[in-house]
Design an enzyme around this catalytic site. Sequence first.
Site, short mmCIF file in Angstrom:
data_model
loop_
_atom_site.label_atom_id
_atom_site.label_comp_id
_atom_site.label_asym_id
_atom_site.label_seq_id
_atom_site.Cartn_x
_atom_site.Cartn_y
_atom_site.Cartn_z
N ASP A 114 0.78 -1.14 0.04
CA ASP A 114 -0.19 -0.01 -0.12
C ASP A 114 0.87 1.02 0.14
O ASP A 114 1.92 1.25 0.86
CB ASP A 114 -0.61 -0.19 1.12
CG ASP A 114 -1.63 1.11 1.05
OD1 ASP A 114 -3.16 0.52 0.81
OD2 ASP A 114 -1.51 2.37 1.56
N ILE A 115 0.66 2.11 -0.75
CA ILE A 115 1.16 3.40 -1.00
C ILE A 115 1.07 4.33 0.35
O ILE A 115 -0.12 4.37 0.77
CB ILE A 115 1.18 4.23 -2.37
CG1 ILE A 115 1.34 3.54 -3.50
CG2 ILE A 115 1.91 5.35 -2.49
CD1 ILE A 115 1.16 3.82 -4.59
N GLU A 160 -4.93 2.34 -4.02
CA GLU A 160 -3.35 2.48 -3.94
C GLU A 160 -3.00 1.13 -3.20
O GLU A 160 -1.81 1.03 -2.82
CB GLU A 160 -3.02 3.64 -3.39
CG GLU A 160 -2.81 3.77 -1.99
CD GLU A 160 -3.99 3.67 -0.99
OE1 GLU A 160 -5.09 3.30 -1.56
OE2 GLU A 160 -4.05 3.99 -0.02
#
Length: 622
Positions: free
Chosen positions: A451-452, A494
Site C-alpha cells: 500500500d502506498i 493504491e
Amino acid sequence: MQFLLMVFGVVFALLPSFGTLAYESKAHMQQMYDALLLSVEEDYDLSLLPSIRALKEQARGQGDKELQIKTLLLEGSVVQHFGEFEAGLDLHQQALQLAGSEANTMLKATTYLAIAHLDIDLESFDLAQRYLDKALQLIETIDDNAQIHAEIMLWQARLYMDKGAYRLALKTAATPLASSVRQETIAQLSLTRSWAYLQLGKYPQARAIIQKLDEQNYLMKNQRMRIMAAVQRARIALQAGEYQDAITLAQQGLEITLGTRFLLFQSQLQWILAAAYAQQGNYQQAHRYLKRYTVTEKSLNLQKRNSKLLKLEAQYSLAQQQQALDALERDNAQQAKLIIAHQQQIENARLNQQRWLLIALLTFTLITVIYWRWQNRQYTKRLESQVTARTEELAERNKRLQTLSFTDSLTGLNNRHHFFSVIDSKIEACRQVWHGAQPKGSADLIFVIVDIDHFKGINDTFGHAAGDIVLQDFSEILKQCTRESDTIVRWGGEEFLLVMPDLDYVAAQEVMERIRRQVEIYPFIVNDQVINCTCSIGFAPFPFYPSEPEKLGWEHVLELADGGLYLAKASRRNAWVGVLAGEGEALSGSSPLAHNLQTYLQTGRLSTLSNLADLIYSRKAG
Ligand SMILES: Nc1nc2c(ncn2[C@@H]2O[C@H](COP(=O)(O)OP(=O)(O)OP(=O)(O)O)[C@@H](O)[C@H]2O)c(=O)[nH]1
C-alpha cells in the site's frame, strides 16, 4: 321391272358419250346396283348384263372401286350361271385384284364369298372351302357382319350338300340368325335345311320348314325360290307316300315353271309326277310324264355337256390363275415380311434413339447432381471457413474481453477478477504437491499486500492525474521487483496484492525489502516535479502451518498479510511486516483474526518478521 332395267342399261351404255351427264350421283348408282342385285337373285336373266356392265363402266369412270367390285361380281355370277365359267372366273379375278388394293374388309369378304360360289359351281370344293374360310376369318373383325355371316353359312351349307355331308349342312344352315339378315337369305338357308332333312329321310321336318316359310310368306317375292319350294313340297309328298298330293303339288310347280328357263326344276317335277302316277297304278300318265321328263333331260344333258366342257376349260384356267394367285400371295407374304422387318428396323432405331436420349438425360442429371454437390461442398467449405474465421475472431474478442475484464485499465496489471479466477487453481496445484500427486517441490505461496503511504496527500497536493501517474510508476516498480511467475494484482485504490509461488518467508524478506527500497528511492515525476513516496507491506505464507496445510485457507492467510500491512502502517510506514505462525496453539479457520491480531501476537500464537525492530502492535487511529 326387267324392262325398266333394260332401259336403264341402254341409257347407261350410252351415257359415257354424253360427257358430264355420265357422272351420276353415287347414291343413284348404288340404288341402281341394289335393283340389279334383286333381279339377278330372282332370275339370272342375260338381258341384265348390259345394265350391269354399264354400271360397272360408270363406277370405273368415277373411280368408285367399291361399286366396280360389286358390279364385277354381279356380272361374274350372271355369266357363270349361263355356263360362261371362264369369263366368270376372269371377272371374279378382276374383282379380287381390286379388292386386294382396298382397305374395305367387308368388300374383300364379299369377293371371297363370290369366288367360293364360283368354285362350288366349278366343283372345286377345296378351293371353295379355302375362300369361305378366308371370308369367315375376315368378317371376325367387322362389327356389323350378320348379313355376310349368314351368306357365308348358306354357301358353306351348300358346299356340304354338294359333298353329301347332309348333317353338317343341316347344322351349318341352322346357324342362329340376327334380325337384320335379309329375308331372301333366311329363306335360302331354310330351303337348304329342308333339302338336307329330305336327303336324310326326315320328311316331316323338311315339310315343317317349308310350311313355316309359307306362313312367313318369305318365298312369294322370288320366283326361283318359289319354284324350288314347289319342287321341295312335291318331293316331300312323294317321300311321305302322299301320291295324290305329290301329283297336285308337282303340277302346280310345273305351272309356275311354264315359260321359264328353269329346265332342271321342270325335269324334277316331271320325274315326281311320273313316279307318283306309277305308284297309283296310273301307268298311262306315268308314261306320259316319263316321256316329257326324258325330253327335258335330253336338253338338260345337252346343256350340261356344254357346261361340263366349259367347266373343264374354266377349271384349267382356274388352276393356272390359282397358281398365279398363290404366287401373288407368297409375294405378298414376302412383302409383308419385308415390311415387318422394316418396321422392326424403324422400331429398333426409335428404341436406340430413346436409349441414347435416356443415357444423355441420365448423364446430364448425373453431371448436374455432381456439379450441385460440388457447389454445395464449396459452399459448405466457404461457410465452414467463415464459421472458423468468425469463431477465431470471437475467441480473439473473448480473449481480449477477458483480458480487458481481468486487467486494470490504469496500470495494466491484473485486477481482482483475475485474482479470483486463478487463485483456486494455484491453491489446487499446492494441494497436489501436498498429497503427492505432483512431483515434490515447493508448495509455498507468499501473499503480499503493498500500500502506498499517504497517497491521499499526493492526490490532494498534486491532483488526481498526478496520483494516477504515481500509481502507474508504482506498478512498474512492482513488476521490476518480482518474477514472471509472480501474480501482481491491483487490489484496490493504491493497494496491491502479490501472490508469489515457490518462495518461503525467509527468502520473502529480501523481496519485501527490495520493493520497499526501490519505492523509497524512486523519483516520481509529477507536474515536472520530483516527489518521493514510500510504501508499506504486509505478507504471510501459505500454507500457514506447513505441517497442517489445510488448517488455514488462503483467505485467512490474506487476512493475516493484511494484518502485517496494518502493523507496518501502525508503526512507521515505509516498512514490511510478515505475519508467521507462533509457537502457541495453532489458529483455526473459525478464529476471528483481524480483531484479535494483537492478542494472538502477544500470546505467541502469531509472530512477525519485519525490517523494523520496534513494531507497534496497537492500531493507529485514522
Ligand atoms: N489518483 C488516484 N487516486 C486514487 C485512486 N484510487 C484511490 N485513490 C485515492 O487514494 C487515496 C487513499 O487514501 P487513504 O485510504 O486515506 O490512504 P493514504 O492517504 O494512502 O494513507 P495511508 O494509507 O494511511 O498511508 C484516496 O484519496 C483515494 O481517493 C486512483 O485510481 N487514482
